[in-house]
Design an enzyme around this catalytic site. Structure first.
Site, PDB file in Angstrom:
ATOM      1  N   ASP A  44       6.396  -6.216  13.516  1.00 47.60           N
ATOM      2  CA  ASP A  44       5.331  -6.997  12.878  1.00 47.60           C
ATOM      3  C   ASP A  44       5.381  -8.467  13.300  1.00 47.60           C
ATOM      4  O   ASP A  44       5.457  -9.365  12.458  1.00 47.60           O
ATOM      5  CB  ASP A  44       5.432  -6.915  11.349  1.00 47.60           C
ATOM      6  CG  ASP A  44       5.401  -5.508  10.817  1.00 47.60           C
ATOM      7  OD1 ASP A  44       4.640  -4.690  11.363  1.00 47.60           O
ATOM      8  OD2 ASP A  44       6.131  -5.230   9.847  1.00 47.60           O
ATOM      9  N   GLY A 121       5.790   2.353   0.027  1.00 43.87           N
ATOM     10  CA  GLY A 121       4.930   3.257  -0.717  1.00 43.87           C
ATOM     11  C   GLY A 121       4.395   2.706  -2.018  1.00 43.87           C
ATOM     12  O   GLY A 121       3.791   3.448  -2.804  1.00 43.87           O
ATOM     13  N   ASN A 156      -3.743  -3.319  -1.527  1.00 48.22           N
ATOM     14  CA  ASN A 156      -2.317  -3.600  -1.394  1.00 48.22           C
ATOM     15  C   ASN A 156      -2.147  -4.961  -0.742  1.00 48.22           C
ATOM     16  O   ASN A 156      -2.555  -5.170   0.404  1.00 48.22           O
ATOM     17  CB  ASN A 156      -1.646  -2.515  -0.545  1.00 48.22           C
ATOM     18  CG  ASN A 156      -0.128  -2.590  -0.582  1.00 48.22           C
ATOM     19  OD1 ASN A 156       0.449  -3.329  -1.372  1.00 48.22           O
ATOM     20  ND2 ASN A 156       0.515  -1.817   0.270  1.00 48.22           N
ATOM     21  N   ALA A 157      -1.558  -5.905  -1.449  1.00 45.10           N
ATOM     22  CA  ALA A 157      -1.450  -7.289  -0.995  1.00 45.10           C
ATOM     23  C   ALA A 157      -0.261  -7.478  -0.047  1.00 45.10           C
ATOM     24  O   ALA A 157       0.756  -8.100  -0.391  1.00 45.10           O
ATOM     25  CB  ALA A 157      -1.356  -8.239  -2.181  1.00 45.10           C
ATOM     26  N   ILE A 158      -0.408  -6.922   1.163  1.00 45.86           N
ATOM     27  CA  ILE A 158       0.554  -7.189   2.234  1.00 45.86           C
ATOM     28  C   ILE A 158      -0.235  -7.381   3.532  1.00 45.86           C
ATOM     29  O   ILE A 158      -1.445  -7.228   3.576  1.00 45.86           O
ATOM     30  CB  ILE A 158       1.610  -6.076   2.394  1.00 45.86           C
ATOM     31  CG1 ILE A 158       0.981  -4.786   2.922  1.00 45.86           C
ATOM     32  CG2 ILE A 158       2.339  -5.820   1.087  1.00 45.86           C
ATOM     33  CD1 ILE A 158       2.021  -3.746   3.320  1.00 45.86           C
ATOM     34  N   ASP A 159       0.475  -7.724   4.597  1.00 46.99           N
ATOM     35  CA  ASP A 159      -0.109  -7.898   5.934  1.00 46.99           C
ATOM     36  C   ASP A 159      -1.197  -8.977   5.956  1.00 46.99           C
ATOM     37  O   ASP A 159      -2.351  -8.725   6.310  1.00 46.99           O
ATOM     38  CB  ASP A 159      -0.691  -6.583   6.460  1.00 46.99           C
ATOM     39  CG  ASP A 159       0.370  -5.546   6.758  1.00 46.99           C
ATOM     40  OD1 ASP A 159       1.563  -5.850   6.561  1.00 46.99           O
ATOM     41  OD2 ASP A 159       0.013  -4.450   7.196  1.00 46.99           O
ATOM     42  N   SER A 175      -3.110  -2.667   3.413  1.00 48.94           N
ATOM     43  CA  SER A 175      -2.350  -1.569   3.967  1.00 48.94           C
ATOM     44  C   SER A 175      -2.586  -0.340   3.107  1.00 48.94           C
ATOM     45  O   SER A 175      -2.286  -0.346   1.911  1.00 48.94           O
ATOM     46  CB  SER A 175      -0.863  -1.912   3.984  1.00 48.94           C
ATOM     47  OG  SER A 175      -0.092  -0.793   4.352  1.00 48.94           O
ATOM     48  N   TRP A 177      -4.054   2.358   0.648  1.00 50.45           N
ATOM     49  CA  TRP A 177      -4.923   2.251  -0.513  1.00 50.45           C
ATOM     50  C   TRP A 177      -6.374   2.279  -0.047  1.00 50.45           C
ATOM     51  O   TRP A 177      -6.802   3.232   0.568  1.00 50.45           O
ATOM     52  CB  TRP A 177      -4.541   1.027  -1.371  1.00 50.45           C
ATOM     53  CG  TRP A 177      -3.457   1.385  -2.350  1.00 50.45           C
ATOM     54  CD1 TRP A 177      -3.619   1.695  -3.666  1.00 50.45           C
ATOM     55  CD2 TRP A 177      -2.063   1.547  -2.060  1.00 50.45           C
ATOM     56  NE1 TRP A 177      -2.402   2.044  -4.222  1.00 50.45           N
ATOM     57  CE2 TRP A 177      -1.433   1.954  -3.260  1.00 50.45           C
ATOM     58  CE3 TRP A 177      -1.263   1.395  -0.921  1.00 50.45           C
ATOM     59  CZ2 TRP A 177      -0.080   2.203  -3.356  1.00 50.45           C
ATOM     60  CZ3 TRP A 177       0.090   1.648  -1.015  1.00 50.45           C
ATOM     61  CH2 TRP A 177       0.665   2.040  -2.214  1.00 50.45           C
ATOM     62  N   GLU A 213      -4.257  -0.798   8.342  1.00 47.91           N
ATOM     63  CA  GLU A 213      -3.502  -1.959   7.883  1.00 47.91           C
ATOM     64  C   GLU A 213      -3.459  -3.043   8.959  1.00 47.91           C
ATOM     65  O   GLU A 213      -4.055  -2.918  10.025  1.00 47.91           O
ATOM     66  CB  GLU A 213      -2.081  -1.546   7.477  1.00 47.91           C
ATOM     67  CG  GLU A 213      -1.271  -0.856   8.550  1.00 47.91           C
ATOM     68  CD  GLU A 213       0.045  -0.313   8.020  1.00 47.91           C
ATOM     69  OE1 GLU A 213       0.303  -0.391   6.801  1.00 47.91           O
ATOM     70  OE2 GLU A 213       0.830   0.197   8.834  1.00 47.91           O
TER      71      GLU A 213
END
Length: 326
Positions: A44, A121, A156-159, A175, A177, A213
């Site tokens: 990443d 997950g 989903n609060a990532i990336d 990502s 969801w 994502e």
């Protein structure tokens, strides 16, 4: 006899259908990444060229692992990560305070480093931000939480990926969801805008588990281009990651592929997929360097037991306005 004829007829039909399908991708269908040397074991990645002309890349794990380079070719692991110690609030999202998927930008005379906190997950997740005057490892001051998601949310609060549009600042993220989302940020704080709280929807796919994502966005000509990673990351030789792209006349969408299929209905032109030793490319970011857009990503090395490695490909823009990798 009838059964034999039926089988023979079926074979003919199958043969005709197979002949009309596009051939499977081969190593010749996608260019290899730029040759890099040194410590290139990375996941990443995000990268930027600093004021002195050198480069720094940050990545998942550690306290956001850091690597430095003078020429974008030979890379060395920095003596320290982005952070020397984890901020206390990180532990609310995983018990090892292990951050993922950073994104570095330079704006208003300051370097900004966005990053993710979660556990595998789960969408009990958060995006944080830190600032630095130099952008170098070990110099970051954490500014806290930008945006979060909880188990009842449809995202989903990532990336994170942060992009400017005039005097407005925006962050795409997501990502699985429901796929890729976008919120407006306050340029002063770099955090979620308190007056505009809408969570906009940019891309998804119709099939569970909505495996989209790692958004990255860039403007070229009259269009904004959205690059996403699709399918399975993080499984070495079994990874099926790939990168697709769509475009829109507005930063907030709607994005479509070259055939007109909306990215909210699974659309997207395939830009880069696995080939040869380069398995599952994705987790991408974008960097502007010396007049070119550079796709910064990782892949899993089929000649090194699936170890994650740094991939760099420049983008070439066609006469039709669509990008390809070189």
């Amino acid at each position: 006899m009838l059964r034999t004829r039926a089988v023979a007829a079926l074979a003919v039909v199958v043969g005709v259908l197979l002949a009309t399908l596009p051939p499977a991708a081969t190593a010749a269908d996608y260019p290899d990444p730029q040759t890099v040397t040194g410590d290139t074991a990375i996941h990443d990645p995000t990268m930027i060229r600093l004021k002195d002309g050198s480069y720094v890349a940050y990545s998942t794990h550690g306290r956001l692992e850091a690597r430095v380079s003078k020429d974008r070719t030979h890379w060395e692991r920095a003596a320290v990560d982005a952070f020397a110690t984890p901020p206390a609030w990180w532990y609310a999202y995983n018990d090892t305070a292990d951050p993922w998927a950073p994104e570095i930008t330079y704006r208003a005379g300051t370097y900004w480093l966005y990053y993710s906190l979660s556990s595998w997950g789960s969408n009990h997740s958060a995006i944080g931000v830190a600032t630095s005057a130099s952008g170098r490892p070990g110099t970051w001051t954490d500014r806290g939480k930008v945006f979060a998601s909880e188990t009842g949310d449809a995202w989903n609060a990532i990336d994170p990926y942060v992009v400017e549009d005039g005097d407005q600042l925006w962050m795409a993220f997501g990502s699985y969801w429901s796929g890729i989302r976008m919120i407006r940020l306050d340029p002063r704080t770099g955090k979620a805008h308190t007056a505009d709280t809408a969570v906009r929807h940019l891309a998804t796919r119709p099939d569970l588990p909505y495996a989209v994502e790692a958004p990255a966005i860039v403007k070229h000509g009259a269009y904004w281009y959205l690059f996403n990673s699709y399918d399975a990351c993080c499984s070495g030789l079994s990874a099926t990651y790939k990168i697709k792209v769509g475009r829109a006349t507005s930063l907030t969408g709607p994005y479509t592929d070259s055939g007109g299929t909306p990215m909210l209905r699974g659309g997207g032109d395939l830009l880069l997929a696995g080939h040869g030793r380069y398995i599952g490319p994705g987790g991408q970011s974008l960097m502007r360097d010396r007049g070119a857009h550079v796709l910064v990503h990782h892949y899993y090395d089929g000649e090194d037991d699936g170890a994650p490695k740094l991939g760099l490909n420049e983008l070439r823009w066609g006469e039709d306005g669509w990008p390809s990798v070189v």
